[in-house]
Design an enzyme around this catalytic site. Sequence first.
Site, short mmCIF file in Angstrom:
data_model
loop_
_atom_site.label_atom_id
_atom_site.label_comp_id
_atom_site.label_asym_id
_atom_site.label_seq_id
_atom_site.Cartn_x
_atom_site.Cartn_y
_atom_site.Cartn_z
CG ASN A 44 40.99 -20.16 -7.23
OD1 ASN A 44 40.23 -20.60 -8.08
ND2 ASN A 44 40.56 -19.70 -6.06
CE LYS A 61 39.87 -15.99 -6.44
NZ LYS A 61 39.69 -15.07 -5.34
CG HIS A 92 38.96 -20.38 -2.09
ND1 HIS A 92 38.26 -19.20 -1.95
CD2 HIS A 92 40.17 -20.05 -2.60
CE1 HIS A 92 39.03 -18.21 -2.37
NE2 HIS A 92 40.20 -18.69 -2.77
CD GLU A 125 36.81 -16.24 -3.58
OE1 GLU A 125 36.77 -17.03 -4.53
OE2 GLU A 125 37.62 -15.30 -3.50
CD GLU A 170 43.96 -18.81 -0.47
OE1 GLU A 170 44.62 -18.37 -1.41
OE2 GLU A 170 42.77 -19.15 -0.56
N GLY A 189 41.83 -11.06 -2.75
CA GLY A 189 41.16 -10.20 -3.73
C GLY A 189 41.03 -8.76 -3.29
CB SER A 231 46.63 -9.45 -2.54
OG SER A 231 45.24 -9.21 -2.40
C1 PEP Z 1 42.58 -16.95 -3.98
O1 PEP Z 1 41.62 -16.94 -4.71
O2 PEP Z 1 42.89 -17.99 -3.39
C2 PEP Z 1 43.36 -15.72 -3.82
C3 PEP Z 1 44.36 -15.73 -2.99
O3 PEP Z 1 42.98 -14.63 -4.58
P1 PEP Z 1 43.84 -13.28 -4.82
O4 PEP Z 1 45.22 -13.71 -5.21
O5 PEP Z 1 43.13 -12.56 -5.91
O6 PEP Z 1 43.84 -12.53 -3.53
#
Ligand code: PEP
Length: 260
Positions: A11, A13, A97, A99, A169, A175, A215
């Site tokens: 992703n 973003k 997601h 976010e 997630e 992040g 992460s």
């Molecule tokens: C994501 O954006 O779905 C995500 C898991 O980000 P990160 O790997 O940076 O934690």
Amino acid sequence: MSKRKPLIAGNWKMYKAGPQAAELANRLKSLVSDITDVDIMVAPPFTVLEIVAEILEGSIIDLGGQDLFWEVEGAYTGEISASMLKAAGCTHAIIGHSERRQYFGETNATVNRKVRAALIGGLIPVVCIGESETERESNQTFSVVQEQLEKGLEGLGSDEVQRITIAYEPVWAIGTGKTATTGQAQEVHEFIRRRMETAHGNSVASAVRILYGGSVKPENTSDLMAMADIDGALVGGASLDADSFATIVRLAMDVVGDKA
Ligand code: PEP
């Protein structure tokens, strides 16, 4: 061997405008050209989907949108439809997601409408669910995940559900550099699979891929991927670096043969 082929999804973003996106796609394409037994998908920003699609043509890397709107077309300024994603070369769409839920008012009900639109439009929805830190600390992880799953997939038949990919997630791990332990991740993945089994039966539950996100990086990929119910990863930050992302893909491929 597990019958679920792993999927490593990136992703991007709101990163990577034109030339940077092209550079990342080109580099990734060459780094994974010999990969087998792992599916790969990247979800760049909408503005570079077509550029990236052109670069990835002939590679094993699939393309996804980071979101979509549920209407087919109309006066919906700023939105993008399933057919637009398809026309730009997408096979997947990330939906719900955290976010989007946190900053743009996405709810389980809007997720449900988007999942339906993606399926009707011939896209594979990658449906994101996961608890916040406060919810985990107050022992609500399972109830939150269950509600997101049930409401997000409400009204869908088993034939539709088996076309969906779930991404667990935990919001506190996205992040932040904090990854769920393999035990924390596996117990939620197993829970999700059991809920799918209750709702849609064993064959659907054992076919649906459940990705872990939060992460993920080369250092923790092998341990996470070794878990029985972790079928891949949704990668944010580390997907912006072609070498890191390709290493994650390669590590996932190494684990495939070891999984029962
Ligand atoms: C994501 O954006 O779905 C995500 C898991 O980000 P990160 O790997 O940076 O934690």
